[in-house]
Design a protein around this motif. Structure first.
Motif, PDB file in Angstrom:
ATOM      1  N   GLU A   8       3.022  -9.856   8.640  1.00  0.00           N
ATOM      2  CA  GLU A   8       2.764  -8.701   8.016  1.00  0.00           C
ATOM      3  C   GLU A   8       2.236  -9.234   6.731  1.00  0.00           C
ATOM      4  OE1 GLU A   8       4.413  -4.513   6.587  1.00  0.00           O
ATOM      5  OE2 GLU A   8       5.740  -5.628   8.006  1.00  0.00           O
ATOM      6  N   THR A   9       1.027  -8.453   6.371  1.00  0.00           N
ATOM      7  CA  THR A   9       0.552  -8.943   4.959  1.00  0.00           C
ATOM      8  C   THR A   9       0.835  -7.976   3.938  1.00  0.00           C
ATOM      9  OG1 THR A   9      -1.439  -7.488   5.491  1.00  0.00           O
ATOM     10  CG2 THR A   9      -1.423  -9.975   5.960  1.00  0.00           C
ATOM     11  N   THR A  10       1.819  -6.972   4.335  1.00  0.00           N
ATOM     12  CA  THR A  10       2.241  -6.022   3.269  1.00  0.00           C
ATOM     13  C   THR A  10       2.781  -6.633   2.135  1.00  0.00           C
ATOM     14  OG1 THR A  10       2.436  -4.145   4.896  1.00  0.00           O
ATOM     15  CG2 THR A  10       3.438  -3.733   2.635  1.00  0.00           C
ATOM     16  N   VAL A  48       8.503  -9.347   7.243  1.00  0.00           N
ATOM     17  CA  VAL A  48       8.183  -8.156   7.503  1.00  0.00           C
ATOM     18  C   VAL A  48       8.757  -7.236   6.655  1.00  0.00           C
ATOM     19  CG1 VAL A  48       8.769  -6.323   9.368  1.00  0.00           C
ATOM     20  CG2 VAL A  48       8.389  -8.586  10.284  1.00  0.00           C
ATOM     21  N   SER A  53      10.016  -8.819   2.078  1.00  0.00           N
ATOM     22  CA  SER A  53       9.262 -10.104   2.049  1.00  0.00           C
ATOM     23  C   SER A  53       9.112 -10.714   0.492  1.00  0.00           C
ATOM     24  CB  SER A  53       7.921  -9.718   2.726  1.00  0.00           C
ATOM     25  OG  SER A  53       7.122  -9.043   1.951  1.00  0.00           O
TER      26      SER A  53
END
Length: 75
Positions: A8-10, A48, A53
């Protein structure tokens, strides 16, 4: 930074900016700051959730050891 499988890039941009700013606060060059920030963002995309993160100082140290990334003495 190394190639990783992004889960996940959030939060990766936030972690990059924070890590870059931290290195600049320590008086490091833009090159050093970019390398460190890339490593932190690389770590971030393997987790995640935006808050979950965000790495701790020790998490980055452990990540660098696990990935055989040279750890500068100021980290």
């Amino acid at each position: 930074s190394a190639e990783v499988e992004a889960i996940e890039t959030t939060g990766s941009g936030d972690s990059y900016v924070g890590a870059f700013s931290y290195m600049k606060f320590l008086g490091k060059s833009d090159e050093v700051a970019c390398k460190f920030a890339s490593t932190v963002a690389e770590y971030t995309v393997t987790k995640v959730g935006a808050q979950n993160s965000m790495p701790t100082h020790n998490a980055i140290k452990d990540y660098c050891v696990a990935k055989n990334i040279i750890i500068p003495n100021y980290i």
